[in-house]
Design a protein around this motif. Structure first.
Motif, mmCIF file in Angstrom:
data_model
loop_
_atom_site.group_PDB
_atom_site.id
_atom_site.type_symbol
_atom_site.label_atom_id
_atom_site.label_comp_id
_atom_site.label_asym_id
_atom_site.label_seq_id
_atom_site.Cartn_x
_atom_site.Cartn_y
_atom_site.Cartn_z
ATOM 1 N N TYR A 227 -0.562 10.906 11.396
ATOM 2 C CA TYR A 227 -0.364 11.115 9.961
ATOM 3 C C TYR A 227 -1.611 11.675 9.283
ATOM 4 C CZ TYR A 227 3.796 8.335 10.799
ATOM 5 O OH TYR A 227 4.994 7.876 11.295
ATOM 6 N N ALA B 132 -1.572 6.256 -0.300
ATOM 7 C CA ALA B 132 -0.131 6.171 -0.112
ATOM 8 C C ALA B 132 0.169 5.697 1.305
ATOM 9 C CB ALA B 132 0.505 7.533 -0.357
ATOM 10 N N CYS C 27 2.061 5.467 4.730
ATOM 11 C CA CYS C 27 2.903 6.320 5.568
ATOM 12 C C CYS C 27 3.909 5.464 6.339
ATOM 13 C CB CYS C 27 2.054 7.112 6.554
ATOM 14 S SG CYS C 27 0.903 8.267 5.789
ATOM 15 N N THR C 28 5.126 5.969 6.456
ATOM 16 C CA THR C 28 6.169 5.330 7.252
ATOM 17 C C THR C 28 6.658 6.343 8.289
ATOM 18 O OG1 THR C 28 7.948 6.022 5.764
ATOM 19 C CG2 THR C 28 6.842 3.928 5.267
ATOM 20 N N SER D 266 7.271 9.889 7.049
ATOM 21 C CA SER D 266 6.242 10.596 6.288
ATOM 22 C C SER D 266 5.820 11.893 6.973
ATOM 23 C CB SER D 266 5.016 9.700 6.102
ATOM 24 O OG SER D 266 5.332 8.554 5.340
ATOM 25 N N SER D 267 5.255 12.787 6.182
ATOM 26 C CA SER D 267 4.748 14.045 6.725
ATOM 27 C C SER D 267 3.582 13.785 7.668
ATOM 28 C CB SER D 267 4.282 14.955 5.577
ATOM 29 O OG SER D 267 5.353 15.254 4.706
ATOM 30 N N ARG E 208 -6.062 5.543 7.468
ATOM 31 C CA ARG E 208 -4.719 5.728 6.943
ATOM 32 C C ARG E 208 -4.056 4.372 6.764
ATOM 33 N NH1 ARG E 208 -6.211 6.331 11.378
ATOM 34 N NH2 ARG E 208 -7.049 8.354 10.780
ATOM 35 N N VAL F 23 -0.520 2.672 7.171
ATOM 36 C CA VAL F 23 0.805 2.901 7.760
ATOM 37 C C VAL F 23 1.572 1.588 7.827
ATOM 38 C CG1 VAL F 23 -0.017 4.871 9.121
ATOM 39 C CG2 VAL F 23 0.041 2.598 10.167
ATOM 40 N N GLU G 250 9.047 1.096 8.587
ATOM 41 C CA GLU G 250 10.285 0.776 7.885
ATOM 42 C C GLU G 250 11.381 0.374 8.856
ATOM 43 O OE1 GLU G 250 11.219 4.239 5.569
ATOM 44 O OE2 GLU G 250 10.164 3.454 3.789
#
Length: 316
Positions: free
Chosen positions: A125, A131, A133-134, A137-138, A285, A287, A290
């Motif tokens: 990621y 923010a 990330c899941t 995510s981008s 990051r 992360v 989900e």
């Protein structure tokens, strides 16, 4: 190595390091037979069989896969190094080529494992802001995301169409030393005991982590639960900032203070003193999976403080 079918056998490719040894012990404690597939035998004795390979060429080692319950691929050169062009090349090649040759192996035996669990990296990621990330995510840019993408692409090409495939995009693993080294936590603990376990850079960079016990449980579930398939983030549900992680580590170790390190200090000191990439400390990051909660996986160590205290307490 026998090729007799054994529904309790698990083959761990690249299994002689910290993560492989931890997983091998966990599987053995849950009544599985473990085969470690690696270039050299582990530095410690344990409840496993070792089969040698070079991670690049097909050989008789393929026979250990025949009739196994499943295979786990952890193979890849450590990223805890100075990122010279040669090291960058080896980081990429060691992951892609080992995955590719495992794909050749499962096509060269009569009874390939029905499930292949593949290590991935949460570094895919990149280094986004706070923010979280899941799985959807981008993906990022840079060396680590490039390696992560190539690794997963090769896996999807290499696995058999009939094999159930699971990719675990894993974050920083905190665990104890079982004779193969305790991973990067050993180094962080030493620096902390020396009074250097404070804020690094801004201290706001994401520090996503997972306790080794939860990661091992996740590997076992991926091997045995037929509903698991595709990509998952393997990280505790409560990521923290770098400064919060180091505070928790100081608390676990009983260290009262930690000197801060400015970014320029890390960029100078990491390559010369620690022989590693400063970006590993300066970027990060946040992360969170989900998919795992929705599929019923419960973390036994969801909070960083209790997780680190458990590791430190068991290592004493």
């Amino acid at each position: 190595m026998t090729t007799t079918p054994n529904p309790r056998r698990v083959v761990i490719a690249g299994g002689s390091g910290f993560l492989g040894i931890s997983l091998a012990h966990h599987l053995h404690e849950n009544d599985y037979e473990v085969v470690l597939l690696s270039r050299s035998a582990p530095k410690c004795d344990g409840p496993w069989k070792h089969v040698a390979w070079d991670g690049r060429t097909l050989g008789n080692w393929k026979n250990c896969l025949g009739g196994a319950l499943g295979m786990v691929n952890l193979a890849g050169r450590t990223v805890d190094c100075i990122k010279t062009p040669d090291h960058q090349d080896e980081i990429l090649r060691s992951r892609v080529e080992s995955t590719r040759v495992l794909g050749l192996a499962v096509r060269a035996i009569d009874q390939p494992p029905p499930v292949w669990v593949q290590m991935g990296t949460a570094h895919i990621y990149g280094d986004p802001p706070k923010a979280i990330c899941t799985e959807g995510s981008s993906l990022g840019i840079g060396l680590a995301p490039l390696v992560g993408k190539a690794w997963e692409e090769e896996f999807h090409t290499a696995k058999l169409p009939a094999q159930r495939g699971v990719v675990l995009r894993t974050s920083f693993v905190v665990g104890r030393n079982r004779g193969a080294g305790g991973g990067a936590l050993d180094r962080l603990s030493l620096l902390t005991r020396l009074g250097l376990g404070g804020r690094v850079g801004s201290g706001k960079q994401g520090f996503s982590w997972i306790h080794e016990h939860d990661l091992n449980r996740l590997f076992q579930q991926a091997l045995t639960q037929d509903s698991m398939q595709g990509i998952y983030i393997a990280s505790a549900p409560n990521p923290v900032s770098q400064v919060e992680f180091m505070q928790a580590l100081r608390d676990a170790l009983g260290v009262r203070f930690g000197l801060p390190a400015f970014a320029w200090m890390v960029r100078l000191g990491a390559p010369w003193l620690l022989k590693t990439d400063p970006n590993l400390a300066l970027y990060g990051r946040y992360v969170r999976s989900e998919r795992l909660p929705s599929e019923g996986f419960t973390f036994q160590f969801p909070e960083v403080g209790p997780a680190l205290k458990n590791i430190v307490g068991r290592a004493i």
